[in-house]
Design a protein around this motif. Structure first.
Motif, PDB file in Angstrom:
ATOM      1  N   ASP A 235       0.884  -1.162   0.000  1.00  0.00           N
ATOM      2  CA  ASP A 235       0.000   0.000   0.000  1.00  0.00           C
ATOM      3  C   ASP A 235       0.920   1.210   0.000  1.00  0.00           C
ATOM      4  O   ASP A 235       1.534   1.538   1.008  1.00  0.00           O
ATOM      5  CB  ASP A 235      -0.899  -0.021   1.239  1.00  0.00           C
ATOM      6  CG  ASP A 235      -1.905   1.130   1.250  1.00  0.00           C
ATOM      7  OD1 ASP A 235      -1.701   2.118   0.515  1.00  0.00           O
ATOM      8  OD2 ASP A 235      -2.889   1.045   2.002  1.00  0.00           O
ATOM      9  N   SER A 237       0.395   4.442  -0.514  1.00  0.00           N
ATOM     10  CA  SER A 237      -0.119   5.792  -0.248  1.00  0.00           C
ATOM     11  C   SER A 237      -0.582   5.943   1.190  1.00  0.00           C
ATOM     12  O   SER A 237      -1.166   5.024   1.765  1.00  0.00           O
ATOM     13  CB  SER A 237      -1.287   6.107  -1.190  1.00  0.00           C
ATOM     14  OG  SER A 237      -1.864   7.356  -0.865  1.00  0.00           O
ATOM     15  N   GLN A 239      -2.533   8.505   1.668  1.00  0.00           N
ATOM     16  CA  GLN A 239      -3.653   9.392   1.378  1.00  0.00           C
ATOM     17  C   GLN A 239      -4.920   8.653   0.948  1.00  0.00           C
ATOM     18  O   GLN A 239      -5.992   9.241   0.900  1.00  0.00           O
ATOM     19  CB  GLN A 239      -3.260  10.368   0.257  1.00  0.00           C
ATOM     20  CG  GLN A 239      -2.060  11.243   0.583  1.00  0.00           C
ATOM     21  CD  GLN A 239      -2.350  12.261   1.671  1.00  0.00           C
ATOM     22  OE1 GLN A 239      -3.320  13.011   1.570  1.00  0.00           O
ATOM     23  NE2 GLN A 239      -1.538  12.281   2.703  1.00  0.00           N
ATOM     24  N   SER A 240      -4.791   7.370   0.577  1.00  0.00           N
ATOM     25  CA  SER A 240      -5.963   6.631   0.123  1.00  0.00           C
ATOM     26  C   SER A 240      -6.926   6.405   1.285  1.00  0.00           C
ATOM     27  O   SER A 240      -6.527   6.363   2.452  1.00  0.00           O
ATOM     28  CB  SER A 240      -5.553   5.298  -0.507  1.00  0.00           C
ATOM     29  OG  SER A 240      -4.812   4.523   0.401  1.00  0.00           O
ATOM     30  N   SER A 241      -8.183   6.213   0.957  1.00  0.00           N
ATOM     31  CA  SER A 241      -9.218   6.116   1.990  1.00  0.00           C
ATOM     32  C   SER A 241      -9.322   4.720   2.590  1.00  0.00           C
ATOM     33  O   SER A 241     -10.024   4.525   3.586  1.00  0.00           O
ATOM     34  CB  SER A 241     -10.571   6.520   1.400  1.00  0.00           C
ATOM     35  OG  SER A 241     -10.895   5.688   0.295  1.00  0.00           O
ATOM     36  N   SER A 242      -8.646   3.747   1.989  1.00  0.00           N
ATOM     37  CA  SER A 242      -8.732   2.385   2.502  1.00  0.00           C
ATOM     38  C   SER A 242      -7.411   1.663   2.247  1.00  0.00           C
ATOM     39  O   SER A 242      -6.534   2.162   1.538  1.00  0.00           O
ATOM     40  CB  SER A 242      -9.869   1.627   1.806  1.00  0.00           C
ATOM     41  OG  SER A 242      -9.637   1.554   0.408  1.00  0.00           O
ATOM     42  N   LYS A 244      -4.994  -0.627   0.475  1.00  0.00           N
ATOM     43  CA  LYS A 244      -4.958  -0.905  -0.957  1.00  0.00           C
ATOM     44  C   LYS A 244      -3.608  -1.512  -1.317  1.00  0.00           C
ATOM     45  O   LYS A 244      -2.701  -0.839  -1.802  1.00  0.00           O
ATOM     46  CB  LYS A 244      -5.201   0.395  -1.743  1.00  0.00           C
ATOM     47  CG  LYS A 244      -5.541   0.190  -3.210  1.00  0.00           C
ATOM     48  CD  LYS A 244      -5.871   1.542  -3.843  1.00  0.00           C
ATOM     49  CE  LYS A 244      -6.251   1.372  -5.307  1.00  0.00           C
ATOM     50  NZ  LYS A 244      -6.538   2.686  -5.940  1.00  0.00           N
ATOM     51  N   ASN A 309      -0.611   9.916  -9.049  1.00  0.00           N
ATOM     52  CA  ASN A 309      -1.688  10.375  -8.174  1.00  0.00           C
ATOM     53  C   ASN A 309      -1.336  10.054  -6.728  1.00  0.00           C
ATOM     54  O   ASN A 309      -0.768   9.009  -6.421  1.00  0.00           O
ATOM     55  CB  ASN A 309      -2.998   9.684  -8.578  1.00  0.00           C
ATOM     56  CG  ASN A 309      -4.201  10.275  -7.877  1.00  0.00           C
ATOM     57  OD1 ASN A 309      -4.380  10.108  -6.675  1.00  0.00           O
ATOM     58  ND2 ASN A 309      -5.038  10.957  -8.638  1.00  0.00           N
ATOM     59  N   ASP A 310      -1.689  10.944  -5.814  1.00  0.00           N
ATOM     60  CA  ASP A 310      -1.338  10.761  -4.401  1.00  0.00           C
ATOM     61  C   ASP A 310      -1.954   9.516  -3.786  1.00  0.00           C
ATOM     62  O   ASP A 310      -1.458   9.003  -2.777  1.00  0.00           O
ATOM     63  CB  ASP A 310      -1.761  11.983  -3.587  1.00  0.00           C
ATOM     64  CG  ASP A 310      -0.785  13.132  -3.734  1.00  0.00           C
ATOM     65  OD1 ASP A 310       0.267  12.932  -4.366  1.00  0.00           O
ATOM     66  OD2 ASP A 310      -1.077  14.228  -3.222  1.00  0.00           O
ATOM     67  N   THR A 311      -3.035   9.009  -4.365  1.00  0.00           N
ATOM     68  CA  THR A 311      -3.664   7.813  -3.817  1.00  0.00           C
ATOM     69  C   THR A 311      -3.096   6.534  -4.433  1.00  0.00           C
ATOM     70  O   THR A 311      -3.501   5.432  -4.064  1.00  0.00           O
ATOM     71  CB  THR A 311      -5.185   7.840  -4.039  1.00  0.00           C
ATOM     72  OG1 THR A 311      -5.449   7.930  -5.449  1.00  0.00           O
ATOM     73  CG2 THR A 311      -5.809   9.023  -3.322  1.00  0.00           C
ATOM     74  N   VAL A 312      -2.140   6.677  -5.369  1.00  0.00           N
ATOM     75  CA  VAL A 312      -1.511   5.500  -5.979  1.00  0.00           C
ATOM     76  C   VAL A 312      -0.045   5.447  -5.544  1.00  0.00           C
ATOM     77  O   VAL A 312       0.272   4.935  -4.478  1.00  0.00           O
ATOM     78  CB  VAL A 312      -1.657   5.517  -7.518  1.00  0.00           C
ATOM     79  CG1 VAL A 312      -1.154   4.198  -8.121  1.00  0.00           C
ATOM     80  CG2 VAL A 312      -3.121   5.730  -7.915  1.00  0.00           C
TER      81      VAL A 312
END
Length: 324
Positions: A235, A237, A239-242, A244, A309-312
């Motif tokens: 995972d 990031s 910053q991601s919401s879950s 991943k 992307n910040d979530t990746v």
């Protein structure tokens, strides 16, 4: 009464006195605690070491000898190993290399080994060599030790000879020599006590030293973890919401262990490592950058804009001295 100021960092237990000795990172001292009866555990004394240096980095105990690694106020100057008895009475001192990071008695109790990190100054104008000091402790007593009992193992062999290309020598924009760039951190002994393994965290490497001859056997690069292999996802990031956990093509990780230990059983002998990772962040040189701040080749990486992307992968820091 201190908050967020550091404190107890390293400890050693003496089974004879049933006392715990703890290095205090905030106060340049070591603390002696009674723990024979845990219901009545508490402090016995605090030994001020500010007259000898700026910071206590490690502590070890053997018999009635408490050994303490103290770095100089100017971190690039030679540090010291101080010896006290278990009551905190001063016995002796020896000079070792710059920023002694860890010290430990060998299983045979014949040697006290010190990893001297040798970090550079913030502007990289001074970068002392990392070394390992081997103190002859065969007498079992600290009071009769002298500087003649200290042998220094250097890494300058590889300043001129080829070395494992997986060992990262990248400090000061690649201008540092091998011996300047290695920064010994933690120690682990084999069962026989004739070899000591030293983590070179920033260099993603492990040094192997022969204690009997006080010489360097070799330095081994630890290589890279491929995050595209099955079961090797991450995972990437914060910053991601879950959660991943995913695989990523052409993404590799450095191990860069800090603490290590030795283990052997019927299947073989192993080094166990806590892979903290470590970047270099100095005013004169920084070796890392977030993926969202670098240019990714669209021929090598599919959909760079998505990856950044910040979530990746965008938040992930990479070493700018290696890779594509």
């Amino acid at each position: 009464g201190n908050f967020n100021q550091g404190g107890a960092e390293h400890h050693a237990f003496d089974p004879l006195s049933k006392r715990l000795f703890s290095s205090n990172a905030a106060q340049a001292q070591f603390d002696i605690l009674r723990i024979a009866d845990l219901s009545k555990a508490g402090p016995i004394a605090s030994i001020d070491l500010s007259a000898y240096g700026d910071r206590v980095n490690s502590i070890a105990v053997q018999g009635n000898n408490v050994a303490v690694a103290v770095q100089a106020s100017f971190a690039q100057s030679d540090g010291k190993v101080l010896f006290f008895d278990t009551n905190g009475t001063y016995i002796n001192q020896l000079v070792v290399g710059p920023k002694p990071k860890m010290l430990s008695f060998s299983p045979s109790l014949q040697h006290l080994v010190v990893a001297n990190e040798g970090i550079p100054s913030d502007d990289y104008s001074i970068d002392p060599s990392g070394t390992v000091s081997i103190i002859n402790f065969s007498s079992g007593r600290a009071d009769n030790l002298s500087q003649a009992d200290v042998q220094t193992v250097s890494f300058d062999r590889y300043d001129t000879l080829p070395f494992d290309p997986k060992v990262l020598i990248l400090g000061d924009n690649g201008n540092a020599s091998f011996s300047e760039d290695v920064e010994p951190e933690h120690l682990a002994f084999n069962d026989a006590g004739n070899k000591v393994y030293v983590s070179l965290q920033e260099n993603n490497a492990l040094a192997i030293i022969d204690l009997q001859t006080a010489s360097l056997d070799t330095v081994v690069g630890l290589g890279y973890k491929d995050y595209n292999l099955p079961g090797m996802g991450l995972d990437a990031s914060d910053q991601s919401s879950s959660i991943k956990i995913e695989n990523h093509f052409n993404l590799f990780g450095l191990y860069q262990p800090k603490a290590i230990s030795y283990h052997s059983d019927a299947s073989g002998s192993y080094i166990l490592s806590a892979n903290e990772g470590e970047s270099r962040n100095y005013s004169a040189f920084t070796d890392n950058e977030r993926i969202n701040n670098v240019n990714l080749n669209p021929i090598v990486f599919n959909s760079p804009s998505t990856l950044q992307n910040d979530t990746v992968l965008g938040r992930l820091r990479i070493n700018t001295g290696i890779g594509n």
